[in-house]
Design a protein around this motif. Structure first.
Motif, PDB file in Angstrom:
ATOM      1  N   TRP A  70      15.113  -5.979 -18.334  1.00 10.79           N
ATOM      2  CA  TRP A  70      14.788  -5.802 -18.966  1.00 10.79           C
ATOM      3  C   TRP A  70      13.204  -4.351 -19.097  1.00 10.79           C
ATOM      4  O   TRP A  70      12.478  -6.281 -18.967  1.00 10.79           O
ATOM      5  N   TYR A  71      12.427  -4.102 -20.255  1.00 10.19           N
ATOM      6  CA  TYR A  71      11.472  -3.434 -20.183  1.00 10.19           C
ATOM      7  C   TYR A  71      11.345  -2.900 -21.560  1.00 10.19           C
ATOM      8  O   TYR A  71      12.528  -1.439 -21.572  1.00 10.19           O
ATOM      9  N   SER A  72      10.305  -2.601 -21.969  1.00  7.97           N
ATOM     10  CA  SER A  72      10.281  -1.506 -23.752  1.00  7.97           C
ATOM     11  C   SER A  72       9.000  -1.750 -23.421  1.00  7.97           C
ATOM     12  O   SER A  72       8.050  -2.328 -24.213  1.00  7.97           O
ATOM     13  N   TYR A  75       8.053  -2.638 -27.339  1.00 12.09           N
ATOM     14  CA  TYR A  75       8.597  -3.752 -27.910  1.00 12.09           C
ATOM     15  C   TYR A  75       7.562  -4.360 -28.884  1.00 12.09           C
ATOM     16  O   TYR A  75       7.609  -5.853 -29.833  1.00 12.09           O
ATOM     17  N   GLN A 134      14.109   2.423 -30.187  1.00 13.73           N
ATOM     18  CA  GLN A 134      13.967   1.779 -28.994  1.00 13.73           C
ATOM     19  C   GLN A 134      15.524   1.830 -28.902  1.00 13.73           C
ATOM     20  O   GLN A 134      15.442   2.578 -27.497  1.00 13.73           O
ATOM     21  N   ILE A 138      16.595   4.309 -25.504  1.00 14.10           N
ATOM     22  CA  ILE A 138      16.974   3.647 -24.315  1.00 14.10           C
ATOM     23  C   ILE A 138      18.495   4.386 -24.226  1.00 14.10           C
ATOM     24  O   ILE A 138      19.429   3.957 -23.311  1.00 14.10           O
ATOM     25  N   TRP A 139      19.716   4.287 -25.592  1.00 10.39           N
ATOM     26  CA  TRP A 139      20.624   4.276 -24.928  1.00 10.39           C
ATOM     27  C   TRP A 139      20.979   5.925 -25.106  1.00 10.39           C
ATOM     28  O   TRP A 139      21.436   6.353 -23.876  1.00 10.39           O
ATOM     29  N   SER A 142      20.044   5.871 -21.102  1.00  9.84           N
ATOM     30  CA  SER A 142      21.929   5.259 -20.572  1.00  9.84           C
ATOM     31  C   SER A 142      20.688   5.249 -18.968  1.00  9.84           C
ATOM     32  O   SER A 142      21.666   5.055 -17.842  1.00  9.84           O
ATOM     33  N   GLU A 146      17.543  -0.945 -18.374  1.00 14.20           N
ATOM     34  CA  GLU A 146      17.089  -0.592 -19.599  1.00 14.20           C
ATOM     35  C   GLU A 146      18.340  -1.160 -20.667  1.00 14.20           C
ATOM     36  O   GLU A 146      17.609  -1.670 -21.382  1.00 14.20           O
ATOM     37  N   THR A 147      18.934  -0.532 -20.510  1.00 11.75           N
ATOM     38  CA  THR A 147      20.171  -1.137 -21.361  1.00 11.75           C
ATOM     39  C   THR A 147      20.881  -2.782 -21.147  1.00 11.75           C
ATOM     40  O   THR A 147      21.964  -2.996 -22.238  1.00 11.75           O
TER      41      THR A 147
END
Length: 199
Positions: A70-72, A75, A134, A138-139, A142, A146-147
């Motif tokens: 996972w990454y953002s 964040y 965020q 991500i939602w 999809s 990421e989800t």
């Protein structure tokens, strides 16, 4: 070794900034030298930039890395906003404690507490905005890698409770508790709200 070296670097930067500002501040209290104020004002923007970067990278290292798929990119801002809420809540609690013991006299007034309450409230809203942004992006995208972060936090029973408590206790309750001007000027309510945010 690289991971440990980065951790040492983060703490070294934070300790240096804290020590530098604290030493100049205590010198200013003793000497009343305005040049020290100008020094602190001059270094503050760069210090904030360095703090934001090191906080972001430490968050990537210590928290995001626990879920390597996972990454953002937002964040770091999310962590920074949470840190600012914590700082303002701590300042309010400590200042109220010192005031009740008579150490501050009339130096810190209701106006100061009102301003601190506004900042804490504003960053609470900002924190929720960043968190929702965020989640929404991500939602909406999809993308499987990421989800995973939100999927685990909603589908596993233990994490779902933590997620709901975070949403309700860290945003909904303080939002309505601290929204009014009156709440931010009544020190008992403001102190409770700050303690709540720290909890």
């Amino acid at each position: 070794p690289f991971f440990s070296g980065r951790a040492i670097f983060y703490f070294a930067v934070w300790l240096f900034l804290a020590w530098r500002m604290f030493s100049w501040s205590t010198q200013q209290d003793k000497t009343r030298d305005v040049a020290l104020t100008r020094k602190m004002q001059g270094i503050a923007p760069a210090a904030m930039f360095v703090f934001a970067l090191t906080l972001t990278f430490s968050g990537f290292d210590w928290m995001m890395a626990l879920e390597p798929t996972w990454y953002s990119t937002i964040y770091g801002v999310y962590l920074f906003a949470g840190g600012v809420i914590t700082i303002h809540a701590l300042i309010i609690v400590v200042a109220l404690g010192l005031r009740s013991q008579g150490y501050l006299g009339s130096t810190v007034t209701t106006e100061h507490f009102h301003d601190l309450g506004k900042l804490m409230f504003g960053f609470t809203v900002f924190w929720a905005y960043i968190g929702f942004s965020q989640f929404m992006l991500i939602w909406y995208a999809s993308i499987p890698e990421e989800t995973t972060f939100f999927h685990l936090r909603w589908e596993s029973p233990g994490w779902r409770g933590v997620s709901m408590v975070l949403l309700i206790a860290h945003f909904v309750v303080p939002f309505f508790m601290l929204m009014t001007r009156n709440a931010k000027r009544r020190l008992a309510i403001l102190g409770f709200g700050a303690g709540w945010m720290l909890l």
